[in-house]
Design a protein around this motif. Structure first.
Motif, mmCIF file in Angstrom:
data_model
loop_
_atom_site.group_PDB
_atom_site.id
_atom_site.type_symbol
_atom_site.label_atom_id
_atom_site.label_comp_id
_atom_site.label_asym_id
_atom_site.label_seq_id
_atom_site.Cartn_x
_atom_site.Cartn_y
_atom_site.Cartn_z
ATOM 1 N N GLY A 17 31.736 34.677 29.674
ATOM 2 C CA GLY A 17 32.477 33.982 30.718
ATOM 3 C C GLY A 17 33.932 34.361 30.845
ATOM 4 N N VAL A 18 34.425 35.205 29.952
ATOM 5 C CA VAL A 18 35.848 35.562 29.985
ATOM 6 C C VAL A 18 36.186 36.366 31.238
ATOM 7 C CG1 VAL A 18 37.682 36.880 28.836
ATOM 8 C CG2 VAL A 18 36.132 35.447 27.478
ATOM 9 N N ASP A 19 35.334 37.318 31.600
ATOM 10 C CA ASP A 19 35.618 38.142 32.785
ATOM 11 C C ASP A 19 35.654 37.293 34.051
ATOM 12 O OD1 ASP A 19 35.658 40.273 31.082
ATOM 13 O OD2 ASP A 19 33.748 41.122 31.713
ATOM 14 N N ALA A 20 34.708 36.352 34.166
ATOM 15 C CA ALA A 20 34.700 35.472 35.333
ATOM 16 C C ALA A 20 35.951 34.611 35.373
ATOM 17 C CB ALA A 20 33.453 34.587 35.309
ATOM 18 N N THR A 21 36.394 34.129 34.218
ATOM 19 C CA THR A 21 37.602 33.307 34.168
ATOM 20 C C THR A 21 38.829 34.124 34.528
ATOM 21 O OG1 THR A 21 36.547 31.997 32.427
ATOM 22 C CG2 THR A 21 38.906 31.682 32.755
ATOM 23 N N LYS A 22 38.883 35.372 34.116
ATOM 24 C CA LYS A 22 39.994 36.253 34.509
ATOM 25 C C LYS A 22 40.056 36.398 36.025
ATOM 26 C CE LYS A 22 40.342 39.112 30.328
ATOM 27 N NZ LYS A 22 40.144 40.475 29.753
ATOM 28 N N GLY A 71 47.978 26.793 40.951
ATOM 29 C CA GLY A 71 46.607 26.450 41.316
ATOM 30 C C GLY A 71 45.827 25.850 40.156
ATOM 31 N N THR A 72 44.742 25.159 40.492
ATOM 32 C CA THR A 72 43.966 24.396 39.520
ATOM 33 C C THR A 72 42.600 25.016 39.278
ATOM 34 O OG1 THR A 72 45.042 22.332 40.161
ATOM 35 C CG2 THR A 72 42.933 22.145 39.022
ATOM 36 N N LEU A 73 42.261 25.157 38.004
ATOM 37 C CA LEU A 73 40.944 25.636 37.577
ATOM 38 C C LEU A 73 40.138 24.463 37.036
ATOM 39 C CD1 LEU A 73 39.094 28.170 36.576
ATOM 40 C CD2 LEU A 73 40.071 27.584 34.345
ATOM 41 N N ILE A 74 38.835 24.435 37.367
ATOM 42 C CA ILE A 74 37.899 23.489 36.752
ATOM 43 C C ILE A 74 36.659 24.265 36.315
ATOM 44 C CG2 ILE A 74 36.608 21.345 36.979
ATOM 45 C CD1 ILE A 74 38.242 20.712 39.477
ATOM 46 N N LEU A 75 36.323 24.160 35.035
ATOM 47 C CA LEU A 75 35.086 24.713 34.503
ATOM 48 C C LEU A 75 34.403 23.638 33.674
ATOM 49 C CD1 LEU A 75 36.135 28.274 33.222
ATOM 50 C CD2 LEU A 75 34.702 27.766 35.199
ATOM 51 N N ASN A 76 33.085 23.681 33.609
ATOM 52 C CA ASN A 76 32.372 22.703 32.796
ATOM 53 C C ASN A 76 31.206 23.346 32.065
ATOM 54 O OD1 ASN A 76 30.282 22.857 34.809
ATOM 55 N ND2 ASN A 76 31.363 21.317 36.010
ATOM 56 N N VAL A 116 37.778 30.274 25.987
ATOM 57 C CA VAL A 116 37.402 31.154 27.101
ATOM 58 C C VAL A 116 38.452 31.078 28.202
ATOM 59 C CG1 VAL A 116 35.739 31.472 28.972
ATOM 60 C CG2 VAL A 116 34.933 31.138 26.627
ATOM 61 N N VAL A 117 38.900 29.866 28.529
ATOM 62 C CA VAL A 117 39.914 29.705 29.575
ATOM 63 C C VAL A 117 41.215 30.388 29.166
ATOM 64 C CG1 VAL A 117 41.308 28.016 30.837
ATOM 65 C CG2 VAL A 117 38.872 27.591 30.446
ATOM 66 N N GLU A 118 41.593 30.257 27.910
ATOM 67 C CA GLU A 118 42.818 30.925 27.440
ATOM 68 C C GLU A 118 42.660 32.441 27.485
ATOM 69 O OE1 GLU A 118 45.963 30.882 23.670
ATOM 70 O OE2 GLU A 118 44.075 29.750 23.537
ATOM 71 N N ALA A 119 41.503 32.941 27.058
ATOM 72 C CA ALA A 119 41.258 34.387 27.118
ATOM 73 C C ALA A 119 41.233 34.891 28.550
ATOM 74 C CB ALA A 119 39.935 34.715 26.425
ATOM 75 N N GLY A 120 40.939 33.997 29.488
ATOM 76 C CA GLY A 120 40.931 34.365 30.899
ATOM 77 C C GLY A 120 42.314 34.477 31.507
ATOM 78 N N ALA A 163 36.813 21.580 31.339
ATOM 79 C CA ALA A 163 38.096 22.256 31.113
ATOM 80 C C ALA A 163 38.858 22.353 32.423
ATOM 81 C CB ALA A 163 37.871 23.657 30.562
ATOM 82 N N THR A 164 40.120 21.936 32.395
ATOM 83 C CA THR A 164 41.004 22.106 33.556
ATOM 84 C C THR A 164 42.237 22.865 33.084
ATOM 85 O OG1 THR A 164 42.073 19.965 33.145
ATOM 86 C CG2 THR A 164 40.198 19.997 34.650
ATOM 87 N N ALA A 165 42.811 23.611 34.000
ATOM 88 C CA ALA A 165 44.007 24.390 33.666
ATOM 89 C C ALA A 165 44.804 24.655 34.945
ATOM 90 C CB ALA A 165 43.631 25.709 32.993
ATOM 91 N N THR A 166 46.082 24.891 34.771
ATOM 92 C CA THR A 166 46.968 25.208 35.885
ATOM 93 C C THR A 166 47.542 26.602 35.678
ATOM 94 O OG1 THR A 166 47.579 22.877 36.104
ATOM 95 C CG2 THR A 166 49.023 24.473 37.173
#
Length: 288
Positions: free
Chosen positions: A137-142, A152-157, A199-203, A284-287
């Motif tokens: 999932g890292v490539d998709a998150t990138k 912008g806001t990210l949401i993954l679950n 994964v989100v951090e690696a993205g 997981a949420t991130a900005t």
């Protein structure tokens, strides 16, 4: 599976065929509930938002987004749903037209998005990260990071617990020679909240902007007996394939699944005869 292997495969006579319609019946409104609980972890999406529904499927997340906003606000959204499945996108587009969503659907790989940098204000991957993308999932998150606007806001679950996994394993252990377990474990490595956070951090998202919440999710699965038939048909097959032993002990396996599911926390039969089950999800949420 090659066509020659497919022709040699054994299918128990009791098995419900794995068609899109039957998978939808198995999921019930689970995808919508997953999206709803996830969207509760961010502030209300404002007017004028440009939203990416990544891995949109039939539009569960888009439906929740539209229903969660006042009509005059939702009408200002610009939503793009993408999915690697052309069939899913076709359903998404038909649904968008029927429901009057301000949305378009495109066939696209989540690992290789075709959008310019900084396109979206919000990017949601509902039931995406643990089922399809490569490289964990890292490539998709990138790609989601790249296509989000600054701020912008990210949401993954992902799922931390589903109540059917141990019941189908117990049925496998009891009814199969060699106790061969089912091949279905697609979410299991995601149970620890730190996995999706990493994964989100690696993205590309900064660690301090990432938040992971663990939440309960309750789904009404309808008729319990029918649901367990779907569960065993769709999730019970071992990596070695179905055997005649599975056919001969099918009813026994179903009774074990039912017995073990009744023991799970949150299992409840309602007055109308339908059944509710409890899942736990990591959101997981991130900005950017």
């Amino acid at each position: 599976m090659t066509s020659s292997r497919a022709s040699m495969a054994f299918w128990p006579k009791q098995m419900i065929p794995p068609t899109p319609e039957n998978y939808k019946e198995l999921a019930k409104d689970g995808a919508e509930r997953l999206a709803a609980v996830s969207l509760e972890q961010i502030p209300a999406i404002p007017a004028g938002a440009v939203i990416h529904d990544n891995g949109c499927g039939h539009g569960s997340a888009t439906a929740v987004i539209m229903a969660s906003a006042a009509p005059e606000v939702a009408a200002t959204y610009k939503i793009t749903g993408t999915d690697i499945s052309g069939g899913a996108v076709e359903v998404y587009c038909d649904r968008a037209e029927t429901q009057g969503w301000p949305a378009q659907g495109l066939v696209m790989d989540s690992d290789n998005l075709k959008f310019p940098d900084e396109t979206f204000t919000h990017s949601i991957g509902n039931a995406l990260i643990f089922v399809g993308p490569r490289n964990n999932g890292v490539d998709a998150t990138k790609e989601m990071y790249r296509t989000l606007k600054p701020g912008g806001t990210l949401i993954l679950n992902c799922f931390a617990y589903v109540p059917v996994l141990e019941p189908i394993r117990e049925a496998s252990r009891v009814t199969r020679t060699g106790a061969i377990l089912p091949a279905w474990t697609s979410f299991e490595q995601w149970t620890d909240p730190s996995v999706i956070a990493n994964v989100v951090e690696a993205g590309g998202f900064k660690k301090e902007s990432i938040k992971v919440e663990q939440r309960e999710m309750f789904v009404n699965i309808g008729d319990f007996d029918r649901h367990t038939e779907l569960v065993w048909s769709m999730r019970g097959m071992p990596s070695t394939g179905w055997s005649r032993e599975d056919e001969e002990r099918w009813d026994e396996a179903l009774e074990i699944v039912r017995r073990e599911m009744r023991k799970t926390e949150g299992f409840k039969t309602l007055d109308d005869g339908t059944t509710v089950i409890r899942n736990i999800i990591n959101v997981a949420t991130a900005t950017k």
